[in-house]
Design an enzyme around this catalytic site. Structure first.
Site, short mmCIF file in Angstrom:
data_model
loop_
_atom_site.label_atom_id
_atom_site.label_comp_id
_atom_site.label_asym_id
_atom_site.label_seq_id
_atom_site.Cartn_x
_atom_site.Cartn_y
_atom_site.Cartn_z
N THR A 1 13.49 -37.66 -10.51
CA THR A 1 12.14 -38.22 -10.64
C THR A 1 12.14 -39.12 -11.87
OG1 THR A 1 11.21 -36.22 -9.67
CG2 THR A 1 9.68 -37.70 -10.82
N LYS B 1 6.45 -40.39 -5.67
CA LYS B 1 6.81 -39.10 -6.26
C LYS B 1 5.96 -38.83 -7.51
CE LYS B 1 9.08 -35.37 -7.35
NZ LYS B 1 8.68 -34.10 -6.76
N LYS C 1 7.04 -34.47 -18.38
CA LYS C 1 7.68 -35.79 -18.21
C LYS C 1 7.07 -36.55 -17.04
CE LYS C 1 11.05 -35.78 -15.54
NZ LYS C 1 11.41 -36.02 -14.12
#
Ligand SMILES: NC(=O)c1ccc[n+]([C@@H]2O[C@H](COP(=O)([O-])OP(=O)(O)OC[C@H]3O[C@@H](n4cnc5c(N)ncnc54)[C@H](OP(=O)(O)O)[C@@H]3O)[C@@H](O)[C@H]2O)c1
Length: 293
Positions: A97, A172, A240
């Site tokens: 990701t 995503k 993150k």
């Protein structure tokens, strides 16, 4: 497809994914920054390389599954990065990701070697990776994706072509910021229930059987109740993802206020030294605040 594969990054997700490729009988070389994680695969006859460049040297398809933009940059572009060893015309798949901007930068860096890049992040977690039940969200050239579908198939329950390069990464981030917001809201709701003296189990049953009971909320609630923070998805990685999503949304002029609030919950857990635990640990600082109060 009898492709020779290189797989970079054998963490929570990568270990399961590479295991599925080994099970499927692919000619596979793996690399991980720390030595330990490759040992189980090597015992099963998989080759382990000393660097991403060495892993990529013989591969038709190179897949990366590491933590973030910085790690991805290092495995592809570092001194011993995969682009140093990759064969002309190999297909490069970034499944971590990461930010859409980094994906486009990677594609530009790979173009002189004649290598096509796909972003193919996944939904699903540790058990889905181990069982070949991930959903790939792929961005990039549709014909290139079709060429590598047989490689992705053993790892997945589905492969969605989202759009041009970077689209998988973008979707995503949307997917995960919504998951992060749900987890943060659940942690606060559970803290309210515990402080108010409501019957916890009965109250949660109502929530989980009702409108708030999304698949994510159900899974995370079970871990918060059991206080079992065995890692499926590290709290630091959700932080993150929220940061990347907030940055992307800012570029688009969308204020991601719910994500900002969720990020504060994850940062609080990371600041309390719980970043390596499962993301469901974000309820613990709230419980500690209850105890302190
Ligand atoms: N876990 C999930 O449920 C889940 C679900 C979907 C997507 N994702 C995404 O998939 C990716 C991997 O997640 P994960 O849960 O497998 O993470 P993880 O368990 O923390 O593993 C991270 C991997 O990245 C490697 N790494 C970190 N920094 C590096 C660097 N500077 N250079 C080279 N390698 C580096 C680690 O190597 P070492 O072993 O040497 O530390 C390890 O192999 C992340 O982008 C995550 O957001 C995770």
């Amino acid at each position: 497809m009898s492709a020779r594969l290189a797989f970079l990054g054998l963490g929570t997700m990568g270990a399961g994914m590479a295991g599925r490729l080994a099970d499927a009988g692919f000619d596979l070389t793996v690399w991980n920054r720390r030595r330990g994680p490759a040992e189980g695969l090597v015992a099963r006859g998989v080759r382990s390389a000393v660097s991403p460049a060495a892993a990529a040297a013989q591969a038709d398809v190179v897949i990366s599954m590491v933590s973030d933009d910085q790690a991805s940059r290092s495995v592809w572009l570092g001194t011993d990065g995969a682009l140093r060893g990759v064969r002309d015309g190999a297909v490069l798949i970034e499944s971590s990701t990461v930010s859409p901007g980094w994906i486009r930068e990677l594609a530009a860096a790979a173009a002189p070697a004649g290598c096509g890049v796909l972003d193919a992040p996944v939904t699903g977690s540790r058990t889905h990776a181990a069982n070949g039940e991930l959903l790939f969200l792929a961005g990039g050239d549709a014909a290139l994706l079709d060429r590598v579908r047989p490689v992705l198939a053993p790892m997945s329950r589905g492969i969605v072509h989202v759009g041009p390069l970077g689209s998988g990464a973008m979707l995503k981030l949307v997917n995960n910021f919504i998951c992060g917001v749900q987890a943060a809201a659940l942690a606060e709701g559970l803290a309210m229930i515990e402080r108010s003296g409501l019957d916890r189990d009965r109250s949660l049953e109502v929530l989980l059987q009702g409108a708030p009971g999304s698949p994510l909320v159900k899974t995370v609630a079970a871990r918060m109740l059991a206080r079992d923070y065995t890692v499926h998805f590290r709290a630091a990685l959700m932080g993150k993802d929220l940061r990347y999503a907030i940055a992307e949304a800012r570029e688009l002029g969308v204020p991601l206020e719910t994500a900002q609030a969720a990020l504060r919950s994850f940062d609080r857990a990371v600041g309390a030294g719980r970043g390596e635990a499962d993301m469901s640990v974000i309820v613990e600082p709230l419980r500690a605040a209850l105890t302190a109060g």
